[in-house]
Design a protein around this motif. Structure first.
Motif, PDB file in Angstrom:
ATOM      1  N   GLY A 100       0.789  -1.226   0.000  1.00 31.99           N
ATOM      2  CA  GLY A 100       0.000   0.000   0.000  1.00 31.99           C
ATOM      3  C   GLY A 100       0.816   1.269   0.000  1.00 31.99           C
ATOM      4  N   GLY A 101       2.119   1.155  -0.229  1.00 31.01           N
ATOM      5  CA  GLY A 101       2.969   2.345  -0.231  1.00 31.01           C
ATOM      6  C   GLY A 101       2.804   3.196  -1.472  1.00 31.01           C
ATOM      7  N   VAL A 102       2.377   2.568  -2.577  1.00 26.48           N
ATOM      8  CA  VAL A 102       2.076   3.306  -3.806  1.00 26.48           C
ATOM      9  C   VAL A 102       0.746   2.799  -4.343  1.00 26.48           C
ATOM     10  CG1 VAL A 102       4.479   3.773  -4.432  1.00 26.48           C
ATOM     11  CG2 VAL A 102       3.393   1.663  -5.234  1.00 26.48           C
ATOM     12  N   ASP A 103       0.120   3.604  -5.184  1.00 33.08           N
ATOM     13  CA  ASP A 103      -1.176   3.237  -5.763  1.00 33.08           C
ATOM     14  C   ASP A 103      -1.035   2.554  -7.113  1.00 33.08           C
ATOM     15  OD1 ASP A 103      -2.752   4.614  -3.677  1.00 33.08           O
ATOM     16  OD2 ASP A 103      -1.880   6.424  -4.555  1.00 33.08           O
ATOM     17  N   VAL A 104       0.022   2.930  -7.825  1.00 36.48           N
ATOM     18  CA  VAL A 104       0.268   2.426  -9.176  1.00 36.48           C
ATOM     19  C   VAL A 104       1.760   2.159  -9.296  1.00 36.48           C
ATOM     20  CG1 VAL A 104       0.254   3.033 -11.630  1.00 36.48           C
ATOM     21  CG2 VAL A 104      -1.672   3.689 -10.189  1.00 36.48           C
ATOM     22  N   LEU A 105       2.137   1.114 -10.025  1.00 32.82           N
ATOM     23  CA  LEU A 105       3.557   0.815 -10.225  1.00 32.82           C
ATOM     24  C   LEU A 105       3.831   0.564 -11.699  1.00 32.82           C
ATOM     25  CD1 LEU A 105       6.354   0.093  -8.779  1.00 32.82           C
ATOM     26  CD2 LEU A 105       5.686  -2.269  -9.256  1.00 32.82           C
ATOM     27  N   THR A 106       4.959   1.093 -12.183  1.00 36.12           N
ATOM     28  CA  THR A 106       5.400   0.800 -13.542  1.00 36.12           C
ATOM     29  C   THR A 106       6.499  -0.257 -13.492  1.00 36.12           C
ATOM     30  OG1 THR A 106       7.003   2.623 -13.452  1.00 36.12           O
ATOM     31  CG2 THR A 106       4.843   3.100 -14.395  1.00 36.12           C
ATOM     32  N   ALA A 107       6.326  -1.315 -14.259  1.00 36.37           N
ATOM     33  CA  ALA A 107       7.301  -2.399 -14.397  1.00 36.37           C
ATOM     34  C   ALA A 107       6.816  -3.262 -15.550  1.00 36.37           C
ATOM     35  CB  ALA A 107       7.414  -3.215 -13.106  1.00 36.37           C
ATOM     36  N   SER A 108       7.559  -4.288 -15.896  1.00 36.39           N
ATOM     37  CA  SER A 108       7.104  -5.179 -16.964  1.00 36.39           C
ATOM     38  C   SER A 108       6.085  -6.169 -16.423  1.00 36.39           C
ATOM     39  CB  SER A 108       8.288  -5.931 -17.574  1.00 36.39           C
ATOM     40  OG  SER A 108       8.795  -6.884 -16.659  1.00 36.39           O
ATOM     41  N   VAL A 109       5.319  -6.781 -17.309  1.00 38.60           N
ATOM     42  CA  VAL A 109       4.365  -7.810 -16.881  1.00 38.60           C
ATOM     43  C   VAL A 109       5.091  -9.062 -16.382  1.00 38.60           C
ATOM     44  CG1 VAL A 109       2.348  -9.181 -17.520  1.00 38.60           C
ATOM     45  CG2 VAL A 109       2.665  -6.919 -18.525  1.00 38.60           C
ATOM     46  N   PRO A 110       6.150  -9.553 -17.058  1.00 37.63           N
ATOM     47  CA  PRO A 110       6.842 -10.737 -16.539  1.00 37.63           C
ATOM     48  C   PRO A 110       7.342 -10.568 -15.110  1.00 37.63           C
ATOM     49  CG  PRO A 110       7.523 -10.320 -18.788  1.00 37.63           C
ATOM     50  CD  PRO A 110       6.683  -9.144 -18.380  1.00 37.63           C
ATOM     51  N   GLU A 111       7.786  -9.371 -14.750  1.00 37.90           N
ATOM     52  CA  GLU A 111       8.283  -9.147 -13.398  1.00 37.90           C
ATOM     53  C   GLU A 111       7.168  -9.264 -12.356  1.00 37.90           C
ATOM     54  OE1 GLU A 111      12.102  -6.226 -13.817  1.00 37.90           O
ATOM     55  OE2 GLU A 111      10.179  -5.377 -14.388  1.00 37.90           O
ATOM     56  N   ALA A 112       5.948  -9.009 -12.776  1.00 38.06           N
ATOM     57  CA  ALA A 112       4.805  -9.090 -11.856  1.00 38.06           C
ATOM     58  C   ALA A 112       4.098 -10.435 -11.920  1.00 38.06           C
ATOM     59  CB  ALA A 112       3.814  -7.975 -12.178  1.00 38.06           C
ATOM     60  N   ALA A 113       4.599 -11.356 -12.746  1.00 36.78           N
ATOM     61  CA  ALA A 113       3.875 -12.594 -13.035  1.00 36.78           C
ATOM     62  C   ALA A 113       3.520 -13.397 -11.791  1.00 36.78           C
ATOM     63  CB  ALA A 113       4.682 -13.453 -14.002  1.00 36.78           C
ATOM     64  N   SER A 114       4.468 -13.564 -10.871  1.00 28.70           N
ATOM     65  CA  SER A 114       4.190 -14.385  -9.691  1.00 28.70           C
ATOM     66  C   SER A 114       3.111 -13.761  -8.821  1.00 28.70           C
ATOM     67  CB  SER A 114       5.465 -14.605  -8.874  1.00 28.70           C
ATOM     68  OG  SER A 114       5.985 -13.370  -8.393  1.00 28.70           O
ATOM     69  N   MET A 115       3.102 -12.440  -8.708  1.00 32.27           N
ATOM     70  CA  MET A 115       2.075 -11.763  -7.916  1.00 32.27           C
ATOM     71  C   MET A 115       0.740 -11.718  -8.641  1.00 32.27           C
ATOM     72  SD  MET A 115       4.043  -8.682  -5.944  1.00 32.27           S
ATOM     73  CE  MET A 115       5.243  -9.051  -4.656  1.00 32.27           C
ATOM     74  N   LEU A 116       0.783 -11.722  -9.966  1.00 30.74           N
ATOM     75  CA  LEU A 116      -0.451 -11.839 -10.731  1.00 30.74           C
ATOM     76  C   LEU A 116      -1.084 -13.208 -10.487  1.00 30.74           C
ATOM     77  CD1 LEU A 116       0.656 -10.305 -14.165  1.00 30.74           C
ATOM     78  CD2 LEU A 116      -1.031  -9.331 -12.607  1.00 30.74           C
ATOM     79  N   ASP A 117      -0.255 -14.248 -10.554  1.00 32.93           N
ATOM     80  CA  ASP A 117      -0.736 -15.606 -10.326  1.00 32.93           C
ATOM     81  C   ASP A 117      -1.278 -15.788  -8.912  1.00 32.93           C
ATOM     82  OD1 ASP A 117      -0.003 -16.251 -12.894  1.00 32.93           O
ATOM     83  OD2 ASP A 117       1.901 -17.174 -12.328  1.00 32.93           O
ATOM     84  N   ALA A 118      -0.654 -15.086  -7.960  1.00 31.43           N
ATOM     85  CA  ALA A 118      -1.088 -15.195  -6.559  1.00 31.43           C
ATOM     86  C   ALA A 118      -2.303 -14.330  -6.254  1.00 31.43           C
ATOM     87  CB  ALA A 118       0.067 -14.819  -5.634  1.00 31.43           C
ATOM     88  N   GLY A 119      -2.731 -13.523  -7.214  1.00 31.58           N
ATOM     89  CA  GLY A 119      -3.891 -12.667  -7.009  1.00 31.58           C
ATOM     90  C   GLY A 119      -3.613 -11.463  -6.137  1.00 31.58           C
ATOM     91  N   GLU A 120      -2.326 -11.076  -6.026  1.00 28.18           N
ATOM     92  CA  GLU A 120      -1.969  -9.931  -5.189  1.00 28.18           C
ATOM     93  C   GLU A 120      -1.996  -8.614  -5.959  1.00 28.18           C
ATOM     94  OE1 GLU A 120       1.044 -11.309  -1.826  1.00 28.18           O
ATOM     95  OE2 GLU A 120       1.785 -11.839  -3.830  1.00 28.18           O
ATOM     96  N   VAL A 121      -1.738  -8.676  -7.253  1.00 28.43           N
ATOM     97  CA  VAL A 121      -1.744  -7.474  -8.081  1.00 28.43           C
ATOM     98  C   VAL A 121      -2.543  -7.724  -9.355  1.00 28.43           C
ATOM     99  CG1 VAL A 121       0.525  -6.763  -7.207  1.00 28.43           C
ATOM    100  CG2 VAL A 121       0.354  -7.989  -9.375  1.00 28.43           C
ATOM    101  N   ARG A 122      -2.889  -6.630 -10.024  1.00 35.75           N
ATOM    102  CA  ARG A 122      -3.511  -6.681 -11.337  1.00 35.75           C
ATOM    103  C   ARG A 122      -2.722  -5.790 -12.291  1.00 35.75           C
ATOM    104  NH1 ARG A 122      -7.844  -3.979 -11.587  1.00 35.75           N
ATOM    105  NH2 ARG A 122      -8.066  -3.225  -9.439  1.00 35.75           N
ATOM    106  N   SER A 123      -2.573  -6.218 -13.525  1.00 33.30           N
ATOM    107  CA  SER A 123      -1.928  -5.394 -14.542  1.00 33.30           C
ATOM    108  C   SER A 123      -3.018  -4.697 -15.347  1.00 33.30           C
ATOM    109  CB  SER A 123      -1.060  -6.254 -15.463  1.00 33.30           C
ATOM    110  OG  SER A 123       0.015  -6.823 -14.745  1.00 33.30           O
TER     111      SER A 123
END
Length: 323
Positions: free
Chosen positions: A198-221
């Motif tokens: 909750g430290g930021v509202d939006v984050l810029t990064a690649s989708v592959p870097e967020a893949a594990s958190m996407l799979d875990a349902g922690e973030v949305r792209s």
């Protein structure tokens, strides 16, 4: 006596050149350090370790990955630029141009010896799973209404390679990026942790870097800044589907050395990277994780680096970072 000294000096230089050439022809005869100017767990680190493992198999010597993420990566790419050009310190180079325009070091294409590019990933915009934002258009609308209401993580220093791509989209949509709340981090992995916390509202990064958190349902792209949806992530919308002006942008990753790296060593490394890039195992490792594959030889990489510097200056001028 003077003629003797001149002869002795010339002879010494000739011997030095001979030793240098011999050393280059015998390279590598001991372990090589591979500097990664990013923290463990991010895309730069992951792709570097796959490349290092294959280089070790190719040359029969360890290629030891050393993470130098301090200062949003400036420590690592500066260390690479200042390394002894003997082939025993090389590194992964990525979008380095913002550092010079932010006064963090006079790093240009002359600061490195280009070897070969193996990757390009498009930037994407991520939010926490329970975020009220459902699209990039929602973020833009909120920023237009209240520029200070959204904390935007850069995924590195600010502006970074990831956030510069978003900056261009925001500028094209009439937003003054100078007044926004940009939040730096020690790389994409750290930025994602901050997003979930909750430290930021939006984050810029690649989708592959967020893949594990996407799979875990922690973030949305919300969207990827690519011309079309990525094959590995078909559920993530291309930014152009949501907003009118959404120019593609992202990060390149390449193997480079310090300036003055002997051409014999560059020849060996360039040929090795091309062979590794074209191998089934490397293509599969990159593809399975959704990392973009893009190869450029040393000349192509040098041309891209110069383009990268020009494009970065254009964006940062618009941001007011360059006068």
């Amino acid at each position: 006596m003077r003629r003797y000294l001149e002869f002795a000096t010339a002879a010494a230089m000739a011997v030095g050149l001979t030793v240098s050439a011999a050393s280059a022809s015998e390279w590598p005869n001991r372990p090589v350090t591979l500097i990664v100017a990013a923290g463990a767990g991010g895309g730069t680190d992951a792709t570097a370790r796959w490349l290092a493992a294959d280089l070790e198999k190719k040359f029969g010597k360890p290629f030891n990955v050393v993470n130098r993420a301090d200062g949003g990566g400036i420590a690592g790419i500066t260390e690479l630029s200042n390394a002894t050009p003997d082939g025993y310190t090389v590194g992964i180079l990525f979008n380095y141009a913002p550092y010079r325009f932010l006064g963090m070091g006079n790093l240009t294409s002359d600061s490195y010896t280009p070897i070969a590019q193996y990757n390009f990933d498009y930037s994407a915009i991520h939010v926490k799973a329970d975020s009220p934002f459902k699209s990039l258009a929602d973020v833009i609308e909120k920023l237009k209404a209240d520029p200070q209401s959204v904390a935007i993580g850069c995924g590195a220093t600010c502006p970074s390679s990831w956030s510069s791509a978003l900056s261009k989209v925001l500028i094209d949509n009439g937003i003054d990026i100078k007044v926004l709340r940009w939040v730096p981090s020690a790389g994409a992995a750290a930025g994602l942790q901050e997003l979930v916390a909750g430290g930021v509202d939006v984050l810029t990064a690649s989708v592959p870097e967020a893949a594990s958190m996407l799979d875990a349902g922690e973030v949305r792209s919300l969207a990827v800044l690519a011309p079309e949806r990525l094959a590995a992530f078909p559920d993530v919308a291309a930014a152009g589907e949501q907003v009118k002006d959404a120019a593609p942008g992202g990060v390149f990753r390449a193997l480079a050395g310090p300036p003055g790296l002997p051409v014999e060593i560059v020849d060996k490394l360039e040929a090795a990277v091309e062979e590794i890039y074209n191998s089934e195992s490397f293509q599969k490792s990159m593809g399975d994780r959704g990392f973009g594959l893009q190869y450029r030889d040393r000349e192509g990489l040098l041309g891209w680096m110069k383009t990268h510097e020009q494009d970065t200056e254009t964006v940062l001028r618009a941001a007011g970072a360059v006068q």
